[in-house]
Design a protein around this motif. Structure first.
Motif, PDB file in Angstrom:
ATOM      1  N   TYR A   3       3.880   1.280  -3.144  1.00 32.27           N
ATOM      2  CA  TYR A   3       3.532  -0.135  -3.039  1.00 32.27           C
ATOM      3  C   TYR A   3       4.065  -0.919  -4.234  1.00 32.27           C
ATOM      4  O   TYR A   3       3.482  -0.897  -5.313  1.00 32.27           O
ATOM      5  N   PHE A   5       6.389  -4.688  -5.542  1.00 31.40           N
ATOM      6  CA  PHE A   5       6.691  -6.091  -5.254  1.00 31.40           C
ATOM      7  C   PHE A   5       5.575  -6.713  -4.412  1.00 31.40           C
ATOM      8  O   PHE A   5       4.422  -6.687  -4.808  1.00 31.40           O
ATOM      9  N   GLU A   6       5.889  -7.264  -3.269  1.00 29.53           N
ATOM     10  CA  GLU A   6       4.896  -7.958  -2.453  1.00 29.53           C
ATOM     11  C   GLU A   6       3.821  -7.025  -1.912  1.00 29.53           C
ATOM     12  O   GLU A   6       2.740  -7.456  -1.546  1.00 29.53           O
ATOM     13  N   GLU A   7       4.116  -5.747  -1.826  1.00 30.19           N
ATOM     14  CA  GLU A   7       3.151  -4.790  -1.282  1.00 30.19           C
ATOM     15  C   GLU A   7       2.097  -4.382  -2.307  1.00 30.19           C
ATOM     16  O   GLU A   7       1.059  -3.846  -1.957  1.00 30.19           O
ATOM     17  N   ARG A   9      -0.934  -4.412  -4.838  1.00 29.38           N
ATOM     18  CA  ARG A   9      -2.200  -5.102  -5.120  1.00 29.38           C
ATOM     19  C   ARG A   9      -2.851  -4.363  -6.270  1.00 29.38           C
ATOM     20  O   ARG A   9      -3.018  -3.143  -6.224  1.00 29.38           O
TER      21      ARG A   9
END
Length: 76
Positions: A3, A5-7, A9
């Motif tokens: 996970y 970049f944008e993935e 959290r």
């Protein structure tokens, strides 16, 4: 770690597996405890590499490094 970049959290592993019967109460407690941080931007200036010397031993900080935005770069 898949996970990025944008993935990605931000998350913190605080405990081992929580039995399903305790999960609703745990979720309520954590939401109450961290309510002022939930959904807010989080500024991160450094990353840390932790080491677990042996299985089950306490983790220790092996190294910390500033993220690129925190570095002062000189140009030639």
């Amino acid at each position: 770690y898949p996970y990025v970049f944008e993935e990605f959290r931000f998350h913190m592993t605080l405990t081992g597996a929580v039995p399903s019967s305790h999960q609703p109460a745990m979720k309520t407690l954590l939401k109450q405890t961290f309510k002022e941080f939930i959904g807010q931007p989080l500024s991160i200036s450094h990353v840390a590499l932790f080491e677990e010397p042996s299985r089950g031993a306490p983790f220790t900080v092996k190294r910390t490094m500033p993220l690129a935005a925190g570095l002062q770069r000189k140009t030639a």
